[in-house]
Design a protein around this motif. Sequence first.
Motif, short mmCIF file in Angstrom:
data_model
loop_
_atom_site.label_atom_id
_atom_site.label_comp_id
_atom_site.label_asym_id
_atom_site.label_seq_id
_atom_site.Cartn_x
_atom_site.Cartn_y
_atom_site.Cartn_z
N LEU A 30 9.23 -0.96 76.23
CA LEU A 30 8.16 -1.94 76.04
C LEU A 30 6.90 -1.24 75.56
CD1 LEU A 30 6.88 -4.77 76.32
CD2 LEU A 30 6.37 -4.17 78.70
N ALA A 31 6.52 -0.14 76.21
CA ALA A 31 5.31 0.59 75.83
C ALA A 31 5.41 1.08 74.39
CB ALA A 31 5.08 1.76 76.78
N ASP A 32 6.55 1.64 74.02
CA ASP A 32 6.74 2.12 72.64
C ASP A 32 6.66 0.97 71.64
OD1 ASP A 32 7.02 4.74 73.47
OD2 ASP A 32 9.22 4.69 73.44
N ALA A 33 7.28 -0.16 71.97
CA ALA A 33 7.28 -1.31 71.06
C ALA A 33 5.87 -1.82 70.85
CB ALA A 33 8.18 -2.41 71.61
N ALA A 59 -7.07 -7.65 80.39
CA ALA A 59 -7.81 -6.43 80.04
C ALA A 59 -6.87 -5.50 79.28
CB ALA A 59 -8.33 -5.75 81.30
N GLY A 60 -7.43 -4.45 78.71
CA GLY A 60 -6.63 -3.44 78.03
C GLY A 60 -5.79 -2.66 79.04
N LEU A 61 -4.82 -1.92 78.56
CA LEU A 61 -3.92 -1.19 79.43
C LEU A 61 -3.59 0.16 78.82
CD1 LEU A 61 -1.98 -1.23 81.91
CD2 LEU A 61 -0.27 -2.22 80.39
N ASP A 62 -3.46 1.16 79.67
CA ASP A 62 -3.01 2.48 79.25
C ASP A 62 -1.49 2.46 79.15
OD1 ASP A 62 -2.40 5.12 78.83
OD2 ASP A 62 -3.26 5.85 80.72
N TRP A 63 -0.97 2.30 77.95
CA TRP A 63 0.48 2.19 77.75
C TRP A 63 1.20 3.49 78.05
CZ3 TRP A 63 2.76 -2.33 77.66
CH2 TRP A 63 1.97 -3.44 77.37
N GLU A 64 0.47 4.62 78.03
CA GLU A 64 1.08 5.90 78.43
C GLU A 64 1.46 5.83 79.92
OE1 GLU A 64 1.71 8.93 76.68
OE2 GLU A 64 1.50 7.54 75.00
N TRP A 65 0.61 5.19 80.73
CA TRP A 65 0.93 5.04 82.16
C TRP A 65 2.19 4.19 82.33
CZ3 TRP A 65 1.54 0.79 85.28
CH2 TRP A 65 1.79 1.09 86.62
N VAL A 66 2.30 3.11 81.54
CA VAL A 66 3.48 2.27 81.64
C VAL A 66 4.73 3.08 81.32
CG1 VAL A 66 4.66 0.23 80.71
CG2 VAL A 66 2.19 0.16 81.11
N LYS A 67 4.64 3.92 80.32
CA LYS A 67 5.81 4.70 79.90
C LYS A 67 6.11 5.85 80.85
CE LYS A 67 7.98 7.02 76.05
NZ LYS A 67 8.04 7.17 74.63
N TYR A 68 5.10 6.58 81.28
CA TYR A 68 5.33 7.80 82.04
C TYR A 68 4.94 7.72 83.52
CZ TYR A 68 5.95 9.77 77.42
OH TYR A 68 6.38 10.02 76.15
N VAL A 102 5.50 -10.02 68.74
CA VAL A 102 5.78 -9.66 70.13
C VAL A 102 7.17 -10.15 70.53
CG1 VAL A 102 5.12 -10.04 72.55
CG2 VAL A 102 3.35 -9.60 70.82
N ARG A 103 7.49 -11.39 70.20
CA ARG A 103 8.80 -11.96 70.53
C ARG A 103 9.93 -11.13 69.91
NH1 ARG A 103 8.10 -16.27 68.09
NH2 ARG A 103 6.86 -17.26 69.73
N ALA A 104 9.78 -10.78 68.62
CA ALA A 104 10.80 -9.99 67.93
C ALA A 104 10.94 -8.60 68.56
CB ALA A 104 10.47 -9.87 66.45
N SER A 105 9.83 -7.99 68.94
CA SER A 105 9.87 -6.66 69.56
C SER A 105 10.58 -6.71 70.90
CB SER A 105 8.45 -6.11 69.75
OG SER A 105 7.85 -5.90 68.51
#
Length: 131
Positions: A30-33, A59-68, A102-105
Amino acid sequence: MRKASKDPITEFLYTNQFSSVMNRTKWGELADAIRSNPDFYPSVRIKYLDEEVSGTRFAGLDWEWVKYGDSRVIEWMDIDSTKRTHIGRLVGDQITDFSTWVRASLQQHSIPFSEADGIFRINGYLKPNDK
């Protein structure tokens, strides 16, 4: 008789009868997509396992945290598929709809979701009576 877990997250999930929907691999996908489109930096709303009530603001999100990071603590995440660009005081914001992207991803990575009014909900867990 079940032996108590030393991991508080596992114990919480077992005690409250949560069913896992996402795993660390899926959260990473999800984070990569989401990060793969440089024009889209979504606002999100997250409900963590230890929260009684989720925040109501996006709010914004740190997608690196979601991934790692420890994504096991995410009960659910809402992604706003619209991008609002402030133009000026006298002109309304420019709104760009990324819902198709977003739906396609999400579908490309087989990430289960629900959608309502441009908001995509990704459940990390389901409670016993959730649908």
